[in-house]
Design a protein around this motif. Structure first.
Motif, PDB file in Angstrom:
ATOM      1  N   LYS A 308     -39.691 -27.940  77.075  1.00 36.75           N
ATOM      2  CA  LYS A 308     -40.884 -27.283  76.543  1.00 36.75           C
ATOM      3  C   LYS A 308     -40.664 -25.778  76.491  1.00 36.75           C
ATOM      4  CE  LYS A 308     -44.898 -28.595  77.952  1.00 36.75           C
ATOM      5  NZ  LYS A 308     -46.035 -28.982  78.798  1.00 36.75           N
ATOM      6  N   PHE A 309     -41.116 -25.170  75.412  1.00 41.46           N
ATOM      7  CA  PHE A 309     -41.024 -23.726  75.304  1.00 41.46           C
ATOM      8  C   PHE A 309     -42.117 -23.210  74.382  1.00 41.46           C
ATOM      9  CE2 PHE A 309     -39.228 -22.893  71.041  1.00 41.46           C
ATOM     10  CZ  PHE A 309     -38.915 -24.193  70.652  1.00 41.46           C
ATOM     11  N   VAL A 310     -42.362 -21.910  74.473  1.00 42.62           N
ATOM     12  CA  VAL A 310     -43.390 -21.264  73.651  1.00 42.62           C
ATOM     13  C   VAL A 310     -42.731 -20.152  72.843  1.00 42.62           C
ATOM     14  CG1 VAL A 310     -45.564 -19.973  73.652  1.00 42.62           C
ATOM     15  CG2 VAL A 310     -45.175 -21.777  75.350  1.00 42.62           C
ATOM     16  N   PRO A 311     -42.605 -20.308  71.521  1.00 47.27           N
ATOM     17  CA  PRO A 311     -42.030 -19.221  70.706  1.00 47.27           C
ATOM     18  C   PRO A 311     -42.993 -18.045  70.619  1.00 47.27           C
ATOM     19  CG  PRO A 311     -42.812 -20.997  69.299  1.00 47.27           C
ATOM     20  CD  PRO A 311     -42.968 -21.485  70.708  1.00 47.27           C
ATOM     21  N   THR A 312     -42.472 -16.853  70.687  1.00 47.21           N
ATOM     22  CA  THR A 312     -43.335 -15.658  70.725  1.00 47.21           C
ATOM     23  C   THR A 312     -43.112 -14.699  69.551  1.00 47.21           C
ATOM     24  OG1 THR A 312     -41.704 -14.578  72.150  1.00 47.21           O
ATOM     25  CG2 THR A 312     -43.537 -15.690  73.240  1.00 47.21           C
ATOM     26  N   ILE A 313     -42.038 -14.895  68.811  1.00 49.55           N
ATOM     27  CA  ILE A 313     -41.738 -13.991  67.690  1.00 49.55           C
ATOM     28  C   ILE A 313     -41.534 -14.828  66.433  1.00 49.55           C
ATOM     29  CG2 ILE A 313     -40.173 -12.213  66.817  1.00 49.55           C
ATOM     30  CD1 ILE A 313     -39.400 -11.585  69.685  1.00 49.55           C
ATOM     31  N   THR A 314     -42.297 -14.550  65.413  1.00 52.33           N
ATOM     32  CA  THR A 314     -42.155 -15.317  64.175  1.00 52.33           C
ATOM     33  C   THR A 314     -40.840 -14.953  63.470  1.00 52.33           C
ATOM     34  OG1 THR A 314     -43.262 -13.674  62.805  1.00 52.33           O
ATOM     35  CG2 THR A 314     -44.660 -15.325  63.878  1.00 52.33           C
ATOM     36  N   THR A 315     -40.467 -15.806  62.547  1.00 52.84           N
ATOM     37  CA  THR A 315     -39.249 -15.534  61.771  1.00 52.84           C
ATOM     38  C   THR A 315     -39.383 -14.212  61.008  1.00 52.84           C
ATOM     39  OG1 THR A 315     -38.802 -17.898  61.531  1.00 52.84           O
ATOM     40  CG2 THR A 315     -37.758 -16.427  59.947  1.00 52.84           C
ATOM     41  N   ALA A 316     -40.564 -13.982  60.436  1.00 48.95           N
ATOM     42  CA  ALA A 316     -40.779 -12.738  59.678  1.00 48.95           C
ATOM     43  C   ALA A 316     -40.648 -11.518  60.585  1.00 48.95           C
ATOM     44  CB  ALA A 316     -42.157 -12.768  59.025  1.00 48.95           C
ATOM     45  N   GLN A 317     -41.213 -11.599  61.802  1.00 47.13           N
ATOM     46  CA  GLN A 317     -41.111 -10.471  62.746  1.00 47.13           C
ATOM     47  C   GLN A 317     -39.660 -10.230  63.158  1.00 47.13           C
ATOM     48  OE1 GLN A 317     -43.870 -12.025  65.630  1.00 47.13           O
ATOM     49  NE2 GLN A 317     -45.515 -10.642  64.974  1.00 47.13           N
ATOM     50  N   MET A 318     -38.914 -11.319  63.398  1.00 48.93           N
ATOM     51  CA  MET A 318     -37.516 -11.147  63.802  1.00 48.93           C
ATOM     52  C   MET A 318     -36.691 -10.573  62.652  1.00 48.93           C
ATOM     53  SD  MET A 318     -35.453 -11.280  66.317  1.00 48.93           S
ATOM     54  CE  MET A 318     -35.960 -12.397  67.629  1.00 48.93           C
ATOM     55  N   ARG A 319     -36.999 -10.986  61.418  1.00 41.73           N
ATOM     56  CA  ARG A 319     -36.294 -10.398  60.271  1.00 41.73           C
ATOM     57  C   ARG A 319     -36.519  -8.896  60.222  1.00 41.73           C
ATOM     58  NH1 ARG A 319     -37.862 -14.891  55.593  1.00 41.73           N
ATOM     59  NH2 ARG A 319     -36.339 -16.478  56.257  1.00 41.73           N
ATOM     60  N   SER A 320     -37.752  -8.484  60.527  1.00 42.04           N
ATOM     61  CA  SER A 320     -38.063  -7.054  60.516  1.00 42.04           C
ATOM     62  C   SER A 320     -37.347  -6.329  61.651  1.00 42.04           C
ATOM     63  CB  SER A 320     -39.582  -6.869  60.637  1.00 42.04           C
ATOM     64  OG  SER A 320     -39.894  -5.506  60.689  1.00 42.04           O
ATOM     65  N   LYS A 321     -37.323  -6.948  62.837  1.00 43.81           N
ATOM     66  CA  LYS A 321     -36.654  -6.322  63.985  1.00 43.81           C
ATOM     67  C   LYS A 321     -35.157  -6.142  63.739  1.00 43.81           C
ATOM     68  CE  LYS A 321     -39.780  -8.147  67.553  1.00 43.81           C
ATOM     69  NZ  LYS A 321     -40.065  -6.927  68.325  1.00 43.81           N
ATOM     70  N   LEU A 322     -34.536  -7.166  63.125  1.00 45.48           N
ATOM     71  CA  LEU A 322     -33.088  -7.126  62.896  1.00 45.48           C
ATOM     72  C   LEU A 322     -32.724  -6.469  61.580  1.00 45.48           C
ATOM     73  CD1 LEU A 322     -32.146 -10.745  64.080  1.00 45.48           C
ATOM     74  CD2 LEU A 322     -32.080  -8.624  65.400  1.00 45.48           C
ATOM     75  N   ASP A 323     -33.728  -6.146  60.792  1.00 42.26           N
ATOM     76  CA  ASP A 323     -33.503  -5.564  59.459  1.00 42.26           C
ATOM     77  C   ASP A 323     -32.597  -6.479  58.636  1.00 42.26           C
ATOM     78  OD1 ASP A 323     -33.781  -3.764  57.416  1.00 42.26           O
ATOM     79  OD2 ASP A 323     -32.111  -2.498  58.039  1.00 42.26           O
ATOM     80  N   ASP A 324     -32.891  -7.787  58.723  1.00 40.12           N
ATOM     81  CA  ASP A 324     -32.105  -8.788  58.013  1.00 40.12           C
ATOM     82  C   ASP A 324     -33.082  -9.741  57.317  1.00 40.12           C
ATOM     83  OD1 ASP A 324     -30.403 -10.681  57.055  1.00 40.12           O
ATOM     84  OD2 ASP A 324     -29.642 -11.344  59.003  1.00 40.12           O
TER      85      ASP A 324
END
Length: 395
Positions: A308-324
Protein backbone atom coordinates in the motif's frame (compact mmCIF):
# COMPACT_ATOMS: atom_id res chain seq x y z
CA UNK A 1 66.01 -11.90 -13.00
CA UNK A 2 62.52 -11.43 -11.60
CA UNK A 3 61.87 -8.51 -13.98
CA UNK A 4 63.01 -10.58 -16.97
CA UNK A 5 60.78 -13.42 -15.81
CA UNK A 6 57.85 -11.00 -15.57
CA UNK A 7 58.42 -9.69 -19.09
CA UNK A 8 58.89 -13.18 -20.54
CA UNK A 9 55.84 -14.58 -18.79
CA UNK A 10 53.82 -16.43 -21.45
CA UNK A 11 50.65 -16.23 -19.38
CA UNK A 12 50.96 -12.45 -19.03
CA UNK A 13 51.64 -11.98 -22.73
CA UNK A 14 48.75 -14.29 -23.66
CA UNK A 15 46.42 -12.37 -21.37
CA UNK A 16 47.50 -9.05 -22.85
CA UNK A 17 47.06 -10.40 -26.41
CA UNK A 18 43.55 -11.64 -25.58
CA UNK A 19 42.52 -8.20 -24.34
CA UNK A 20 44.02 -6.50 -27.36
CA UNK A 21 42.06 -8.90 -29.59
CA UNK A 22 38.86 -8.24 -27.64
CA UNK A 23 39.41 -4.50 -27.89
CA UNK A 24 40.05 -4.76 -31.64
CA UNK A 25 36.85 -6.77 -32.19
CA UNK A 26 34.88 -4.27 -30.13
CA UNK A 27 36.32 -1.40 -32.14
CA UNK A 28 35.50 -3.11 -35.44
CA UNK A 29 31.93 -3.87 -34.35
CA UNK A 30 31.36 -0.28 -33.24
CA UNK A 31 32.86 1.02 -36.47
CA UNK A 32 30.52 -1.14 -38.58
CA UNK A 33 27.49 -0.19 -36.47
CA UNK A 34 28.37 3.47 -36.63
CA UNK A 35 28.86 3.28 -40.40
CA UNK A 36 25.54 1.51 -40.89
CA UNK A 37 23.69 4.01 -38.68
CA UNK A 38 25.19 6.96 -40.46
CA UNK A 39 24.68 5.43 -43.91
CA UNK A 40 28.38 6.08 -44.57
CA UNK A 41 27.50 9.78 -44.71
CA UNK A 42 29.57 10.67 -41.69
CA UNK A 43 32.77 9.34 -40.22
CA UNK A 44 31.97 6.59 -37.70
CA UNK A 45 32.25 7.55 -34.07
CA UNK A 46 34.00 5.18 -31.70
CA UNK A 47 32.75 4.65 -28.18
CA UNK A 48 35.81 4.03 -26.04
CA UNK A 49 33.84 3.52 -22.85
CA UNK A 50 33.38 -0.23 -23.18
CA UNK A 51 33.98 -2.54 -20.23
CA UNK A 52 36.93 -4.23 -21.93
CA UNK A 53 38.61 -0.84 -22.33
CA UNK A 54 38.48 -0.10 -18.60
CA UNK A 55 39.59 -3.64 -17.70
CA UNK A 56 42.53 -3.26 -20.06
CA UNK A 57 43.41 0.12 -18.52
CA UNK A 58 43.28 -1.45 -15.05
CA UNK A 59 45.70 -4.20 -16.03
CA UNK A 60 48.00 -1.71 -17.72
CA UNK A 61 48.09 0.36 -14.52
CA UNK A 62 48.86 -2.80 -12.51
CA UNK A 63 51.61 -3.65 -14.99
CA UNK A 64 53.01 -0.11 -14.67
CA UNK A 65 53.04 -0.36 -10.86
CA UNK A 66 54.82 -3.72 -11.07
CA UNK A 67 57.44 -2.29 -13.44
CA UNK A 68 58.06 0.73 -11.16
CA UNK A 69 58.45 -1.66 -8.22
CA UNK A 70 60.98 -3.74 -10.09
CA UNK A 71 62.92 -0.62 -11.11
CA UNK A 72 63.07 0.54 -7.48
CA UNK A 73 64.26 -2.92 -6.47
CA UNK A 74 67.04 -2.81 -9.07
CA UNK A 75 67.97 0.71 -7.91
CA UNK A 76 68.12 -0.51 -4.32
CA UNK A 77 70.41 -3.42 -5.26
CA UNK A 78 72.63 -1.08 -7.25
CA UNK A 79 73.08 1.24 -4.24
CA UNK A 80 74.01 -1.68 -2.02
CA UNK A 81 76.49 -3.03 -4.59
CA UNK A 82 78.15 0.43 -4.56
CA UNK A 83 78.44 0.22 -0.78
CA UNK A 84 75.81 2.85 -0.18
CA UNK A 85 72.78 2.72 2.04
CA UNK A 86 69.83 1.18 0.21
CA UNK A 87 66.27 2.41 0.04
CA UNK A 88 64.27 2.61 3.26
CA UNK A 89 61.41 0.34 2.21
CA UNK A 90 59.43 1.11 5.36
CA UNK A 91 59.36 4.78 4.38
CA UNK A 92 58.49 3.86 0.80
CA UNK A 93 55.55 1.71 1.91
CA UNK A 94 54.40 4.35 4.43
CA UNK A 95 54.46 7.00 1.70
CA UNK A 96 52.45 4.71 -0.58
CA UNK A 97 49.87 4.41 2.22
CA UNK A 98 49.50 8.20 2.35
CA UNK A 99 49.19 8.35 -1.46
CA UNK A 100 46.56 5.61 -1.32
CA UNK A 101 44.68 7.54 1.40
CA UNK A 102 44.64 10.75 -0.63
CA UNK A 103 43.62 8.90 -3.80
CA UNK A 104 40.91 7.02 -1.91
CA UNK A 105 39.48 10.18 -0.34
CA UNK A 106 39.45 11.88 -3.73
CA UNK A 107 37.73 8.79 -5.17
CA UNK A 108 35.04 9.03 -2.49
CA UNK A 109 34.60 12.76 -3.22
CA UNK A 110 34.38 12.02 -6.97
CA UNK A 111 31.84 9.28 -6.36
CA UNK A 112 29.61 11.63 -4.33
CA UNK A 113 29.82 14.50 -6.81
CA UNK A 114 29.59 12.49 -10.07
CA UNK A 115 27.56 9.42 -9.14
CA UNK A 116 25.47 11.35 -6.62
CA UNK A 117 23.81 13.28 -9.42
CA UNK A 118 22.37 9.98 -10.67
CA UNK A 119 20.20 9.46 -7.60
CA UNK A 120 16.45 9.56 -7.94
CA UNK A 121 14.61 12.86 -7.51
CA UNK A 122 12.39 13.46 -4.52
CA UNK A 123 10.05 10.66 -3.55
CA UNK A 124 6.55 10.83 -5.01
CA UNK A 125 4.86 8.95 -2.17
CA UNK A 126 4.31 9.44 1.56
CA UNK A 127 6.36 6.46 2.68
CA UNK A 128 9.05 7.28 0.09
CA UNK A 129 9.96 10.40 2.08
CA UNK A 130 10.51 8.26 5.20
CA UNK A 131 12.62 5.76 3.24
CA UNK A 132 14.77 8.59 1.90
CA UNK A 133 15.23 9.98 5.43
CA UNK A 134 16.32 6.57 6.69
CA UNK A 135 18.72 6.16 3.77
CA UNK A 136 20.20 9.64 4.32
CA UNK A 137 20.74 9.12 8.06
CA UNK A 138 22.37 5.71 7.47
CA UNK A 139 24.61 7.12 4.74
CA UNK A 140 25.76 10.07 6.88
CA UNK A 141 26.61 7.84 9.87
CA UNK A 142 28.47 5.27 7.79
CA UNK A 143 30.37 7.99 5.93
CA UNK A 144 31.48 9.57 9.23
CA UNK A 145 32.80 6.18 10.38
CA UNK A 146 34.38 5.55 6.96
CA UNK A 147 36.34 8.82 6.89
CA UNK A 148 37.46 8.63 10.54
CA UNK A 149 38.63 5.01 10.33
CA UNK A 150 40.38 5.35 6.96
CA UNK A 151 42.22 8.55 7.94
CA UNK A 152 43.32 7.08 11.28
CA UNK A 153 44.32 3.76 9.70
CA UNK A 154 46.60 5.16 7.00
CA UNK A 155 47.92 8.03 9.13
CA UNK A 156 48.96 5.59 11.86
CA UNK A 157 50.61 3.37 9.24
CA UNK A 158 52.66 6.36 8.13
CA UNK A 159 53.32 7.88 11.56
CA UNK A 160 54.30 4.65 13.28
CA UNK A 161 56.21 2.91 10.47
CA UNK A 162 59.13 0.79 11.52
CA UNK A 163 62.15 2.64 12.88
CA UNK A 164 65.31 1.33 14.45
CA UNK A 165 65.05 4.15 17.03
CA UNK A 166 61.88 2.81 18.67
CA UNK A 167 60.35 -0.50 19.54
CA UNK A 168 56.75 -1.61 19.17
CA UNK A 169 54.71 -2.01 22.32
CA UNK A 170 52.69 -5.20 22.58
CA UNK A 171 49.24 -4.51 24.03
CA UNK A 172 47.44 -7.83 24.58
CA UNK A 173 44.29 -6.40 26.17
CA UNK A 174 42.75 -3.10 27.19
CA UNK A 175 39.28 -2.94 28.76
CA UNK A 176 38.79 0.75 27.93
CA UNK A 177 39.45 0.22 24.21
CA UNK A 178 37.24 -2.88 24.19
CA UNK A 179 34.39 -0.88 25.75
CA UNK A 180 34.77 2.00 23.30
CA UNK A 181 34.70 -0.08 20.11
CA UNK A 182 31.93 -2.33 21.43
CA UNK A 183 29.51 0.08 23.10
CA UNK A 184 29.62 2.95 20.58
CA UNK A 185 28.87 0.77 17.49
CA UNK A 186 26.20 -1.07 19.50
CA UNK A 187 24.46 2.22 20.38
CA UNK A 188 24.63 3.49 16.78
CA UNK A 189 23.34 0.21 15.33
CA UNK A 190 20.55 0.07 17.93
CA UNK A 191 19.42 3.59 16.96
CA UNK A 192 19.46 2.64 13.26
CA UNK A 193 17.57 -0.62 13.82
CA UNK A 194 14.90 0.98 16.06
CA UNK A 195 14.55 3.92 13.68
CA UNK A 196 14.21 1.50 10.75
CA UNK A 197 11.79 -0.75 12.62
CA UNK A 198 9.30 2.04 13.33
CA UNK A 199 9.65 3.38 9.79
CA UNK A 200 9.09 -0.09 8.33
CA UNK A 201 6.08 -0.60 10.61
CA UNK A 202 4.48 2.57 9.22
CA UNK A 203 5.27 1.61 5.63
CA UNK A 204 3.98 -1.96 5.82
CA UNK A 205 0.50 -0.90 6.85
CA UNK A 206 -1.56 -4.05 6.28
CA UNK A 207 -4.89 -2.58 7.38
CA UNK A 208 -7.42 -3.00 4.58
CA UNK A 209 -9.51 0.17 4.38
CA UNK A 210 -12.71 0.66 2.42
CA UNK A 211 -11.33 3.71 0.68
CA UNK A 212 -8.30 1.79 -0.63
CA UNK A 213 -8.19 1.51 -4.40
CA UNK A 214 -7.42 -2.15 -5.14
CA UNK A 215 -5.41 -2.86 -8.26
CA UNK A 216 -4.37 -6.32 -9.36
CA UNK A 217 -0.87 -6.45 -10.84
CA UNK A 218 -0.08 -9.84 -12.36
CA UNK A 219 3.26 -10.62 -13.97
CA UNK A 220 3.99 -13.23 -16.59
CA UNK A 221 6.56 -13.68 -19.31
CA UNK A 222 6.68 -10.99 -20.57
CA UNK A 223 4.05 -8.44 -19.54
CA UNK A 224 2.15 -6.95 -16.63
CA UNK A 225 -1.63 -7.38 -16.51
CA UNK A 226 -3.66 -4.73 -14.67
CA UNK A 227 -7.17 -5.24 -13.30
CA UNK A 228 -9.31 -2.62 -11.57
CA UNK A 229 -12.54 -3.15 -9.63
CA UNK A 230 -15.74 -1.82 -11.17
CA UNK A 231 -18.48 0.24 -9.55
CA UNK A 232 -18.78 -2.15 -6.61
CA UNK A 233 -15.16 -1.42 -5.66
CA UNK A 234 -14.45 -5.14 -5.22
CA UNK A 235 -12.17 -7.29 -7.34
CA UNK A 236 -13.64 -10.64 -8.31
CA UNK A 237 -11.83 -13.80 -7.18
CA UNK A 238 -9.45 -15.70 -9.41
CA UNK A 239 -8.71 -19.36 -9.91
CA UNK A 240 -5.65 -20.59 -11.78
CA UNK A 241 -7.66 -23.54 -13.16
CA UNK A 242 -9.78 -21.06 -15.12
CA UNK A 243 -6.84 -19.55 -17.01
CA UNK A 244 -7.36 -19.69 -20.78
CA UNK A 245 -6.11 -17.76 -23.77
CA UNK A 246 -9.00 -15.31 -23.41
CA UNK A 247 -9.31 -15.32 -19.62
CA UNK A 248 -5.54 -15.14 -19.03
CA UNK A 249 -5.93 -14.05 -15.39
CA UNK A 250 -8.34 -16.87 -14.52
CA UNK A 251 -11.07 -14.56 -13.20
CA UNK A 252 -13.94 -16.52 -11.72
CA UNK A 253 -17.09 -15.24 -13.42
CA UNK A 254 -19.35 -17.39 -11.32
CA UNK A 255 -18.98 -14.60 -8.74
CA UNK A 256 -20.96 -11.41 -9.17
CA UNK A 257 -18.04 -9.21 -8.07
CA UNK A 258 -16.13 -10.23 -11.22
CA UNK A 259 -18.67 -8.92 -13.73
CA UNK A 260 -17.70 -5.25 -13.57
CA UNK A 261 -13.93 -5.67 -13.21
CA UNK A 262 -11.90 -3.60 -15.66
CA UNK A 263 -8.86 -4.50 -17.74
CA UNK A 264 -6.59 -1.51 -18.38
CA UNK A 265 -3.33 -0.94 -20.17
CA UNK A 266 -2.04 2.11 -18.26
CA UNK A 267 -2.11 2.37 -14.49
CA UNK A 268 -3.99 5.53 -13.52
CA UNK A 269 -4.00 6.40 -9.83
CA UNK A 270 -5.43 9.47 -8.07
CA UNK A 271 -3.07 11.64 -6.06
CA UNK A 272 -3.23 11.53 -2.24
CA UNK A 273 -5.35 8.37 -2.25
CA UNK A 274 -4.41 5.05 -0.67
CA UNK A 275 -3.47 2.53 -3.37
CA UNK A 276 -3.29 -1.18 -2.68
CA UNK A 277 -1.36 -3.22 -5.24
CA UNK A 278 -2.27 -6.91 -5.17
CA UNK A 279 0.84 -8.49 -6.63
CA UNK A 280 0.83 -11.91 -8.32
CA UNK A 281 2.90 -13.96 -10.76
CA UNK A 282 1.81 -16.73 -13.12
CA UNK A 283 5.08 -18.38 -14.12
CA UNK A 284 8.38 -17.27 -12.57
CA UNK A 285 9.37 -14.75 -9.90
CA UNK A 286 8.90 -11.16 -11.06
CA UNK A 287 9.23 -7.98 -9.03
CA UNK A 288 7.04 -4.88 -9.03
CA UNK A 289 9.41 -1.92 -9.07
CA UNK A 290 8.29 1.72 -9.16
CA UNK A 291 11.41 3.69 -8.15
CA UNK A 292 9.85 7.15 -7.96
CA UNK A 293 7.36 5.85 -5.39
CA UNK A 294 10.07 3.81 -3.60
CA UNK A 295 8.03 0.66 -4.19
CA UNK A 296 9.49 -2.76 -4.80
CA UNK A 297 7.99 -6.13 -3.93
CA UNK A 298 8.47 -9.56 -5.42
CA UNK A 299 5.71 -11.26 -7.37
CA UNK A 300 5.97 -14.93 -6.47
CA UNK A 301 3.92 -17.69 -8.15
CA UNK A 302 1.41 -19.14 -5.69
CA UNK A 303 2.15 -16.51 -3.04
CA UNK A 304 -0.03 -13.37 -3.43
CA UNK A 305 1.46 -10.28 -1.80
CA UNK A 306 0.40 -6.65 -1.60
CA UNK A 307 1.82 -3.20 -0.98
CA UNK A 308 0.00 0.00 0.00
CA UNK A 309 1.20 3.49 -0.79
CA UNK A 310 -0.10 7.02 -1.25
CA UNK A 311 1.15 8.98 -4.30
CA UNK A 312 1.74 12.64 -3.50
CA UNK A 313 2.99 14.18 -6.76
CA UNK A 314 1.01 14.04 -9.97
CA UNK A 315 2.65 13.25 -13.28
CA UNK A 316 2.09 16.84 -14.43
CA UNK A 317 3.75 18.22 -11.27
CA UNK A 318 6.74 15.90 -11.66
CA UNK A 319 7.10 16.91 -15.32
CA UNK A 320 7.26 20.52 -14.16
CA UNK A 321 9.78 19.74 -11.39
CA UNK A 322 12.06 17.83 -13.77
CA UNK A 323 11.47 20.21 -16.68
CA UNK A 324 10.71 17.16 -18.80
CA UNK A 325 7.34 17.31 -20.63
CA UNK A 326 7.65 13.65 -21.66
CA UNK A 327 8.27 12.26 -18.18
CA UNK A 328 6.21 9.25 -17.11
CA UNK A 329 6.24 7.18 -13.95
CA UNK A 330 6.94 3.57 -14.91
CA UNK A 331 6.29 0.16 -13.44
CA UNK A 332 9.25 -2.15 -14.10
CA UNK A 333 10.11 -5.77 -13.38
CA UNK A 334 13.15 -5.83 -11.12
CA UNK A 335 13.94 -9.49 -11.66
CA UNK A 336 15.76 -10.80 -14.72
CA UNK A 337 12.87 -13.14 -15.51
CA UNK A 338 13.75 -14.22 -19.04
CA UNK A 339 14.95 -13.23 -22.49
CA UNK A 340 12.36 -10.47 -23.04
CA UNK A 341 12.40 -9.15 -19.47
CA UNK A 342 12.88 -5.62 -20.80
CA UNK A 343 9.34 -5.69 -22.20
CA UNK A 344 7.81 -5.70 -18.71
CA UNK A 345 7.06 -2.00 -18.38
CA UNK A 346 3.82 -0.15 -17.70
CA UNK A 347 3.19 3.56 -17.64
CA UNK A 348 1.87 4.79 -14.27
CA UNK A 349 0.04 8.09 -14.41
CA UNK A 350 -0.81 10.01 -11.23
CA UNK A 351 -3.75 12.34 -11.80
CA UNK A 352 -6.30 14.35 -9.86
CA UNK A 353 -9.44 12.67 -8.52
CA UNK A 354 -11.59 14.23 -11.25
CA UNK A 355 -9.23 13.06 -14.00
CA UNK A 356 -9.15 9.60 -12.46
CA UNK A 357 -12.94 9.29 -12.41
CA UNK A 358 -13.15 10.49 -16.03
CA UNK A 359 -10.54 7.96 -17.11
CA UNK A 360 -12.22 5.19 -15.11
CA UNK A 361 -15.58 5.79 -16.80
CA UNK A 362 -13.99 5.18 -20.22
CA UNK A 363 -12.43 1.81 -19.41
CA UNK A 364 -13.79 -1.43 -20.81
CA UNK A 365 -14.80 -4.41 -18.65
CA UNK A 366 -12.60 -7.48 -18.40
CA UNK A 367 -15.63 -9.52 -19.46
CA UNK A 368 -15.51 -8.73 -23.19
CA UNK A 369 -17.51 -10.32 -25.99
CA UNK A 370 -14.88 -12.97 -26.73
CA UNK A 371 -14.90 -14.05 -23.11
CA UNK A 372 -18.72 -14.04 -23.01
CA UNK A 373 -18.71 -16.35 -26.01
CA UNK A 374 -16.13 -18.66 -24.48
CA UNK A 375 -18.05 -18.85 -21.22
CA UNK A 376 -21.42 -19.18 -23.02
CA UNK A 377 -22.68 -16.01 -21.41
CA UNK A 378 -25.60 -14.02 -22.78
CA UNK A 379 -24.36 -11.35 -25.17
CA UNK A 380 -24.56 -7.66 -24.44
CA UNK A 381 -27.23 -7.21 -27.14
CA UNK A 382 -29.40 -9.84 -25.62
CA UNK A 383 -29.20 -8.05 -22.30
CA UNK A 384 -30.19 -4.78 -23.86
CA UNK A 385 -33.32 -6.45 -25.24
CA UNK A 386 -34.53 -6.70 -21.68
CA UNK A 387 -34.40 -10.43 -21.26
CA UNK A 388 -32.46 -9.90 -18.07
CA UNK A 389 -30.84 -7.11 -16.13
CA UNK A 390 -27.79 -9.12 -15.19
CA UNK A 391 -25.42 -11.55 -16.77
CA UNK A 392 -26.52 -15.13 -16.67
CA UNK A 393 -25.22 -18.45 -17.75
CA UNK A 394 -26.60 -19.52 -21.10
CA UNK A 395 -26.23 -23.25 -20.63
Amino acid sequence: MGFRKLINSKKLLSFFAAFMLLGTNLLMAQTEAGGAAAGQAEAPKVDWTGVAYYVLIFFLICLGVAIVGKILKVYDLTLKMQGKKGLNWNTVMATICIVFLVAGLYGAYWSFTEQGSMTLPEAASEHGVKIDEMFTVTTILTMIVFFITQILLFTFLFRYRHSDKRRAHFLPHNNTIEKVWTIIPAIVLTILVVFGFFTWQKIMNSENLKEDINIDVTGHQFAWELRYPGKDGVLGPKDYTLVTGTNNLGVNFKKKASFDDLRVDTMYIPVNKSIRLNILAQDVIHSVYMPYFRVQLNAVPGLPTFFKFVPTITTAQMRSKLDDPKFEYTLYCNKICGGSHYNMQKVVRVVTEAEYQTWLSRQKPYLNDALRKELHFASANEQSNGSTNRLALNN
